[in-house]
Scaffold this motif. Sequence first.
Motif, PDB file in Angstrom:
ATOM      1  N   HIS A 105      15.219 -35.660 -36.922  1.00  0.00           N
ATOM      2  CA  HIS A 105      15.535 -36.778 -36.028  1.00  0.00           C
ATOM      3  C   HIS A 105      14.899 -38.080 -36.555  1.00  0.00           C
ATOM      4  O   HIS A 105      15.546 -39.122 -36.596  1.00  0.00           O
ATOM      5  CB  HIS A 105      15.056 -36.449 -34.612  1.00  0.00           C
ATOM      6  N   HIS A 109      16.507 -41.864 -38.082  1.00  0.00           N
ATOM      7  CA  HIS A 109      16.101 -43.261 -37.827  1.00  0.00           C
ATOM      8  C   HIS A 109      15.955 -43.999 -39.157  1.00  0.00           C
ATOM      9  O   HIS A 109      16.403 -45.132 -39.297  1.00  0.00           O
ATOM     10  CB  HIS A 109      14.778 -43.316 -37.062  1.00  0.00           C
ATOM     11  N   CYS A 206      15.360 -44.822 -27.882  1.00  0.00           N
ATOM     12  CA  CYS A 206      15.634 -43.407 -28.145  1.00  0.00           C
ATOM     13  C   CYS A 206      14.791 -42.555 -27.212  1.00  0.00           C
ATOM     14  O   CYS A 206      13.636 -42.859 -26.967  1.00  0.00           O
ATOM     15  CB  CYS A 206      15.326 -43.059 -29.605  1.00  0.00           C
ATOM     16  N   HIS A 210      10.108 -37.122 -32.120  1.00  0.00           N
ATOM     17  CA  HIS A 210       9.921 -37.590 -33.495  1.00  0.00           C
ATOM     18  C   HIS A 210       8.550 -37.169 -34.006  1.00  0.00           C
ATOM     19  O   HIS A 210       7.658 -36.893 -33.211  1.00  0.00           O
ATOM     20  CB  HIS A 210      10.022 -39.115 -33.554  1.00  0.00           C
TER      21      HIS A 210
HETATM   22 ZN   LIG Z   1      15.125 -40.891 -32.009  1.00  0.00          ZN
END
Ligand SMILES: [Zn+2]
Length: 244
Positions: A105, A109, A206, A210
Motif C-alpha cells: 500500500h 503511494h 487515505c 502503511h
Molecule cells: Zn494509503
Amino acid sequence: MARTEAAYLDDAYLSTLEARVLAHEGERGIVVDRCNFYPAGGGQPGDTGSIELGDGRQIAVTDTRYGEDRAAIVLHLGDGDLPAPGETVVLHVDWPRRYKMMRMHTALHLLTVVCPYPVTGAAVGEDESRLDFDLPDADTDKDEVTKALARLVAENHKVFTRWITDEELDANPGLVKSANVRPPRGTGRVRVVAIGEDGGVDSQPCGGTHVGETQEIGEIHVAKIEKKGRTNRRFRLRFGRLPA
Ligand SMILES: [Zn+2]
C-alpha cells in the motif's frame, strides 16, 4: 447503534488487541468495541487472522468488513461457537499477510509520486498490487519507474498521518490524486497520509494501513504496464527485483 473504535488508524502495528464483543451481525459476524483488523475498503482487502476466547479457544477470522452504516466493524468468523456480547476476546491479525499489504500500500503511494497522473483505480494484494492511471501516452518505462521507486524506498522517508479539516482539504484540492473517489465527508475531518519531512514527498487522504518508513517496503518492481482503454494505463507492482 454499535460503534467500533478503529485502532488501526492510530497504530497500524497493533498485531494483537484485546476487545469486547458488542453484538452479533448476520450469520457469523461479530462487532467489537475496538479493532486492529482493517476492514476492506480503498482497494485494500479486509484483514484475516483469529480471535482468542477467554477459555483459550481460537476462531478464524475470514474477512473484515464495515457494517452498513460504516460505524461498526464486523469480523467474519469461521467455524466455532461465537463469543457472546459482553465477552472479552483477543484479536490476532494475520501479521505476515497484513505487513505485506502495508508495504504494498505504501509502495502505491510512492508510485503516485513517480507517476503524478490522476488515479482511476487501485487494488492492494499480498503478491501483486495495481494502480490505474489516466495516462494517454504509453512511453512510461517500467525500468525507470522501478529505479525511481527504489530510490524513494532507500531514502527511508518517514510515513505518518495527520488530520485536516474539510475546509483545509477544500483549500488544497491537489492533495486528492484519485480522479473518481472523493475522501469520505461528514465527520468534519480527513485523515492525510504524509511521506517525508512535513509530507514533502507525498501527502494524500487515505484510510488504509502503511509502514512507518519507506525502507520497510523492501525490494519492489513494476512487473507490467498494461494498456486498458484509450487513456488508461495499469501498473502492476510486485515484490523482489525486476527480473532481468
Ligand atoms: Zn494509503
